[in-house]
Design an enzyme around this catalytic site. Sequence first.
Site, PDB file in Angstrom:
ATOM      1  CB  SER A   1       1.140   0.682  -3.461  1.00 46.91           C
ATOM      2  OG  SER A   1      -0.092   1.288  -3.800  1.00 46.91           O
TER       3      SER A   1
ATOM      4  CG  HIS B   1      -0.223   0.474   2.482  1.00 44.61           C
ATOM      5  ND1 HIS B   1      -0.204   1.796   2.884  1.00 44.61           N
ATOM      6  CD2 HIS B   1       0.517  -0.201   3.402  1.00 44.61           C
ATOM      7  CE1 HIS B   1       0.493   1.909   3.999  1.00 44.61           C
ATOM      8  NE2 HIS B   1       0.947   0.713   4.332  1.00 44.61           N
ATOM      9  CB  CYS B   2       1.382   4.227  -1.548  1.00 41.67           C
ATOM     10  SG  CYS B   2       0.187   4.241  -2.908  1.00 41.67           S
ATOM     11  CG  ASN B   3      -2.010   9.063   0.978  1.00 43.74           C
ATOM     12  OD1 ASN B   3      -2.612   8.779   2.007  1.00 43.74           O
ATOM     13  ND2 ASN B   3      -2.229  10.189   0.328  1.00 43.74           N
TER      14      ASN B   3
END
Length: 208
Positions: free
Chosen positions: A159, A151-153
Amino acid sequence: MILLYELQKRLANLRPTTTIVTTPTGARYVERSKSSDSDDATAKSPEQLEARQYGFVVDTKPDSVPACILSEFLYLGSQDAVTAENAIKYKLTHVLSVGIETPNVELPTTVKCKHLPCLDLPETDLLHYVLPVAIDFIEEVHAVKGCVLVHCNAGVSRSSSVVIGYLMQRRDMCFEEAYNLVKSWRPCIQPNAGFMQQLKKFHNTEAK
């Protein structure tokens, strides 16, 4: 001088225009261009219109459901997907946080987390500093028959680029195949322009 005269003549014949402007807060007003014979002293202030809720679409619904890219092994999502409930439901053993720290939630103690620094900027060196570390981490999870959430933001650019890169190197996919697969399971993905160029270059490098 003749050219300047012609330009001034055409400018004098331009008609005033009216534009409705909506600000991010939802405020709306009419902005009128000045005619050639008007001056700043006599120009009217913008006419206010009835405000709307927002000048853009706001999505306040949590993006908490990760997309399964490879069955029971590789998931992709936003930071909202990092929850204790998801760790149990999807049998997560690892979390790879790309660009942001792993959210401060109480995950099961068996879940191993890794933070990989990465700015969501076109000039970020994805090929040399991000993908090698990320791909090795994901492959280590696969080797121990674990399950990883990347995941990222927002789960849109960083991601998704990591997951696409992993599929290209470790699943022998070309860029188009990997991109389309990830896109089919998580339609909102959109690596930034620089990441897209680097992933296509990564494809060419891997093909050699």
